[in-house]
Design a protein around this motif. Sequence first.
Motif, PDB file in Angstrom:
ATOM      1  N   LYS A 116       5.853  -0.961  -2.095  1.00  0.00           N
ATOM      2  CA  LYS A 116       4.962  -0.995  -1.078  1.00  0.00           C
ATOM      3  C   LYS A 116       5.495  -0.642   0.357  1.00  0.00           C
ATOM      4  O   LYS A 116       4.854  -0.381   1.233  1.00  0.00           O
ATOM      5  CB  LYS A 116       4.560  -2.566  -0.982  1.00  0.00           C
ATOM      6  N   ARG A 120       4.031   1.681   3.080  1.00  0.00           N
ATOM      7  CA  ARG A 120       3.481   1.386   4.740  1.00  0.00           C
ATOM      8  C   ARG A 120       4.074   2.356   5.299  1.00  0.00           C
ATOM      9  O   ARG A 120       3.674   2.641   6.320  1.00  0.00           O
ATOM     10  CB  ARG A 120       4.154  -0.065   4.732  1.00  0.00           C
ATOM     11  N   ILE A 180      -4.202  -1.822   7.401  1.00  0.00           N
ATOM     12  CA  ILE A 180      -4.459  -1.988   5.921  1.00  0.00           C
ATOM     13  C   ILE A 180      -5.071  -3.212   5.666  1.00  0.00           C
ATOM     14  O   ILE A 180      -4.956  -4.314   6.163  1.00  0.00           O
ATOM     15  CB  ILE A 180      -2.859  -2.053   5.397  1.00  0.00           C
ATOM     16  N   THR A 182      -5.834  -4.231   2.141  1.00  0.00           N
ATOM     17  CA  THR A 182      -5.279  -4.451   0.918  1.00  0.00           C
ATOM     18  C   THR A 182      -4.191  -3.567   0.385  1.00  0.00           C
ATOM     19  O   THR A 182      -4.298  -2.497   0.549  1.00  0.00           O
ATOM     20  CB  THR A 182      -6.304  -4.958  -0.280  1.00  0.00           C
ATOM     21  N   ILE A 183      -3.255  -4.104  -0.087  1.00  0.00           N
ATOM     22  CA  ILE A 183      -2.347  -3.322  -0.762  1.00  0.00           C
ATOM     23  C   ILE A 183      -1.562  -3.946  -2.047  1.00  0.00           C
ATOM     24  O   ILE A 183      -1.124  -4.995  -2.055  1.00  0.00           O
ATOM     25  CB  ILE A 183      -0.831  -2.992   0.044  1.00  0.00           C
ATOM     26  N   VAL A 192      -3.718   1.383  -1.701  1.00  0.00           N
ATOM     27  CA  VAL A 192      -3.890   0.849  -0.468  1.00  0.00           C
ATOM     28  C   VAL A 192      -5.482   1.072   0.139  1.00  0.00           C
ATOM     29  O   VAL A 192      -5.724   2.209   0.028  1.00  0.00           O
ATOM     30  CB  VAL A 192      -2.849   1.468   0.382  1.00  0.00           C
ATOM     31  N   LEU A 194      -7.715   0.796   3.534  1.00  0.00           N
ATOM     32  CA  LEU A 194      -7.316   0.915   4.954  1.00  0.00           C
ATOM     33  C   LEU A 194      -8.451   1.436   5.519  1.00  0.00           C
ATOM     34  O   LEU A 194      -9.401   2.117   5.011  1.00  0.00           O
ATOM     35  CB  LEU A 194      -6.181   1.541   5.156  1.00  0.00           C
ATOM     36  N   HIS A 211      -9.023   5.053   0.646  1.00  0.00           N
ATOM     37  CA  HIS A 211      -8.311   4.495  -0.620  1.00  0.00           C
ATOM     38  C   HIS A 211      -7.059   5.489  -0.877  1.00  0.00           C
ATOM     39  O   HIS A 211      -7.483   6.351  -1.343  1.00  0.00           O
ATOM     40  CB  HIS A 211      -9.044   4.219  -1.748  1.00  0.00           C
TER      41      HIS A 211
END
Length: 263
Positions: A116, A120, A180, A182-183, A192, A194, A211
């Motif tokens: 993750k 990011r 973002i 959800t991840i 992800v 976003l 996505h």
Amino acid sequence: MNKTLLISMSNVISPEKDEEFNTWFNEVHGPEAIALPGFRSFTRYRVASQVVPPAEKPTYQYFAIYEVDDAERCAKALLDAAPNLSMIDALDMPTAMGLMCEEIYTTRKDRREENKVVARRLIETLGALDTQGFLDCLADDVVFETPGQFALAGSKTKTDLAKEFPAMRDVIPGGLKFTIDTITAEDDRVHVELSGESKTVDGRDYNNKYHYAMIIRDGKVVRFRDYLDSDLAMKVLGQSFEEHGATYFGRDDEKNAQANAPA
């Protein structure tokens, strides 16, 4: 069925025989072994050091690991074939050992949180149009894909992506502000969802939803799929690219023409 391995440990009878021994093992002995019923592959290792018990000189110099289908059947096949297998005097036969091993338990380091962080970081550098930072997140053989049948779609290499950033900075000089939503991570995959906000050089708002589907191994992205609103991308970015003479995401004019050609 649990994984089964034959582990072979061996030594060379003298240092001057080392090259001869390795040539024989790689080109003769190993191939003979995996030609036997139930043998699938072999991988060899040179022992770098002996950790437990500590020893200046390792007990064994070489390991070979064979993947096999069944311990009992493959052990019998090897013993039956032994009289006909090629041998060499460079092998220190009295110290040689073979162990047939059956898997009983496997665990792996949980890298989901680490992955993750990589995801990011990639999104952060992409939004900032930080070429080197973005490329540092990618494996050398990364496959970067934008699915679809539109000019900005296609598959790109790391070299293609490096060429893309100057054109992106020309069209979106302020970069993209990503948020973002959800991840999620599972095994080596990170997904992800976003949204992005940006403004083109000619004042158009480009606010899209994305996505990103990534596969991350050893801290590098090896595969990236970029799903987005393609109609919006073409309406805003496509027009800006054309008006400012920029190529589509690192592509040359010939590839652009092919991408725009009717299917």
